[in-house]
Design a protein around this motif. Structure first.
Motif, PDB file in Angstrom:
ATOM      1  N   THR A 181       0.892  -1.311  -0.088  1.00 55.99           N
ATOM      2  CA  THR A 181      -0.055   0.033   0.077  1.00 55.99           C
ATOM      3  C   THR A 181       1.013   1.284   0.072  1.00 55.99           C
ATOM      4  O   THR A 181       0.553   2.164  -0.665  1.00 55.99           O
ATOM      5  N   TYR A 182       1.691   1.385   0.703  1.00 52.20           N
ATOM      6  CA  TYR A 182       2.810   2.372   1.267  1.00 52.20           C
ATOM      7  C   TYR A 182       3.776   2.251  -0.134  1.00 52.20           C
ATOM      8  O   TYR A 182       4.358   3.409  -0.419  1.00 52.20           O
ATOM      9  N   PHE A 183       4.208   1.310  -0.615  1.00 50.06           N
ATOM     10  CA  PHE A 183       5.055   1.194  -2.000  1.00 50.06           C
ATOM     11  C   PHE A 183       4.333   2.058  -2.899  1.00 50.06           C
ATOM     12  O   PHE A 183       5.062   2.552  -3.871  1.00 50.06           O
ATOM     13  N   GLY A 184       3.015   1.724  -2.921  1.00 47.40           N
ATOM     14  CA  GLY A 184       2.300   2.717  -4.144  1.00 47.40           C
ATOM     15  C   GLY A 184       2.232   3.901  -3.724  1.00 47.40           C
ATOM     16  O   GLY A 184       2.273   5.086  -4.689  1.00 47.40           O
ATOM     17  N   LEU A 185       1.953   4.250  -2.397  1.00 43.43           N
ATOM     18  CA  LEU A 185       1.534   5.900  -2.044  1.00 43.43           C
ATOM     19  C   LEU A 185       2.760   6.606  -2.135  1.00 43.43           C
ATOM     20  O   LEU A 185       2.633   7.801  -2.496  1.00 43.43           O
ATOM     21  N   TRP A 186       3.873   6.031  -2.092  1.00 44.39           N
ATOM     22  CA  TRP A 186       5.052   6.995  -2.095  1.00 44.39           C
ATOM     23  C   TRP A 186       5.288   7.567  -3.593  1.00 44.39           C
ATOM     24  O   TRP A 186       5.900   8.779  -3.700  1.00 44.39           O
ATOM     25  N   LEU A 187       4.752   6.627  -4.414  1.00 44.84           N
ATOM     26  CA  LEU A 187       4.935   7.042  -5.933  1.00 44.84           C
ATOM     27  C   LEU A 187       4.215   8.339  -6.216  1.00 44.84           C
ATOM     28  O   LEU A 187       4.533   8.944  -7.248  1.00 44.84           O
ATOM     29  N   LEU A 188       3.015   8.581  -5.433  1.00 44.39           N
ATOM     30  CA  LEU A 188       2.229   9.840  -5.642  1.00 44.39           C
ATOM     31  C   LEU A 188       2.843  11.070  -5.305  1.00 44.39           C
ATOM     32  O   LEU A 188       3.120  12.045  -6.437  1.00 44.39           O
ATOM     33  N   CYS A 202       1.092   4.513  -8.964  1.00 44.00           N
ATOM     34  CA  CYS A 202       0.712   4.507  -7.698  1.00 44.00           C
ATOM     35  C   CYS A 202      -0.752   3.930  -7.414  1.00 44.00           C
ATOM     36  O   CYS A 202      -0.875   2.786  -6.771  1.00 44.00           O
ATOM     37  N   PHE A 203      -1.466   4.268  -8.386  1.00 49.66           N
ATOM     38  CA  PHE A 203      -2.749   3.688  -8.598  1.00 49.66           C
ATOM     39  C   PHE A 203      -2.855   2.353  -8.758  1.00 49.66           C
ATOM     40  O   PHE A 203      -3.741   1.371  -8.368  1.00 49.66           O
ATOM     41  N   GLY A 204      -1.939   1.871  -9.631  1.00 51.73           N
ATOM     42  CA  GLY A 204      -1.696   0.548 -10.026  1.00 51.73           C
ATOM     43  C   GLY A 204      -1.459  -0.377  -8.669  1.00 51.73           C
ATOM     44  O   GLY A 204      -2.089  -1.578  -8.655  1.00 51.73           O
ATOM     45  N   HIS A 205      -0.466  -0.147  -7.933  1.00 46.02           N
ATOM     46  CA  HIS A 205      -0.389  -0.671  -6.772  1.00 46.02           C
ATOM     47  C   HIS A 205      -1.728  -0.707  -5.808  1.00 46.02           C
ATOM     48  O   HIS A 205      -1.960  -1.936  -5.000  1.00 46.02           O
ATOM     49  N   LEU A 206      -2.219   0.265  -5.633  1.00 49.01           N
ATOM     50  CA  LEU A 206      -3.449   0.460  -4.736  1.00 49.01           C
ATOM     51  C   LEU A 206      -4.538  -0.670  -5.310  1.00 49.01           C
ATOM     52  O   LEU A 206      -5.276  -1.492  -4.518  1.00 49.01           O
ATOM     53  N   VAL A 207      -4.566  -0.496  -6.378  1.00 47.19           N
ATOM     54  CA  VAL A 207      -5.902  -1.634  -7.144  1.00 47.19           C
ATOM     55  C   VAL A 207      -5.319  -2.939  -6.783  1.00 47.19           C
ATOM     56  O   VAL A 207      -6.087  -3.875  -6.288  1.00 47.19           O
TER      57      VAL A 207
END
Length: 240
Positions: A147-154, A178-183
């Protein structure tokens, strides 16, 4: 003060280490842990204990390198927007903390699978089920960290766009990643079968973005604007 090009190449080198080590660790865990098959998982860990330990160490070193990557990029980009840079490195720190703690579950699975005392205490079936439980907890912990691997990309994508150091398309790709990780994370938790089916498609944009960013950091580093020689010339030709 470290030059931007040097910081960029340090960040790129660390990021490449992260990609290599975490990919290797993920491959090891995927090949050894058999979802839903406790006996096979315990047997695989027992017979491939050295490889499992190497995977454990690889992920721990990769997590450390990821934290250092975030710190290097913070130093490189904090002048663009300090709040966004702080958010970026905070997401990295949270993800590394969760990832590192989830490795305790992997170590527990290894300890149970290779220790005869647990077979004696819980019986072969109980010992195997505990091994599978801890291996599954490690996988789920990594998914939570994702989740945070994705959020840091934002915030990283925002800083890349605004910095002028990189092509803006790189920043846009990072935000999409980022949104790909969250999905991927929420699909796997809410609908595991569906999540597994779409995981590759969800993570492809993030993989393309991150690998492209690593390549740019290593090859091009940053685009540093050239000083305006015309302004300098006018300043020097003015009245003394």
């Amino acid at each position: 003060m470290t030059a931007p090009k040097t910081l960029a190449r340090i960040a790129g080198s660390l990021y490449l280490i992260v990609a290599g080590l975490t990919s290797f660790a993920g491959l090891v865990n995927t090949r050894i842990a058999e979802s839903g098959d406790a006996a096979a998982t315990a047997d695989n860990i027992d017979t491939s204990a050295t490889l499992f330990r190497i995977g454990f160490a690889s992920e721990l070193v990769g997590a450390t390198a990821f934290l250092l990557t975030g710190m290097a990029l913070y130093l490189l980009l904090k002048h663009v927007n300090q709040m966004a840079a702080a958010a970026m490195v905070t997401f990295v720190a949270v993800s590394v903390a969760i990832q590192s703690m989830s490795l305790l579950n992997q170590h527990a699975a290894l300890t149970i699978a290779t220790g005869q005392v647990y077979t004696g205490a819980f019986g072969p079936t109980g010992s195997d089920q505990l091994t599978l439980l801890f291996a599954g907890l490690q996988r789920d912990g990594y998914l939570i960290a994702q989740t945070y691997f994705g959020l840091w990309l934002l915030p990283l994508g925002y800083l890349v766009v605004k910095s002028g150091y990189f092509p803006k398309v790189l920043g846009v790709l990072l935000v999409i990643g980022c949104f790909g990780h969250l999905v991927d994370v929420f699909a796997r938790f809410l609908a595991p079968g569906f999540g597994a089916d779409i995981s590759l498609f969800a993570l492809t944009p993030a993989a393309v973005a991150e690998l492209s960013f690593i390549a740019w950091l290593l090859v091009k580093a940053v685009r540093v604007p050239e000083p305006d020689t015309r302004v300098t010339a006018v300043a020097h030709s003015g009245p003394s």
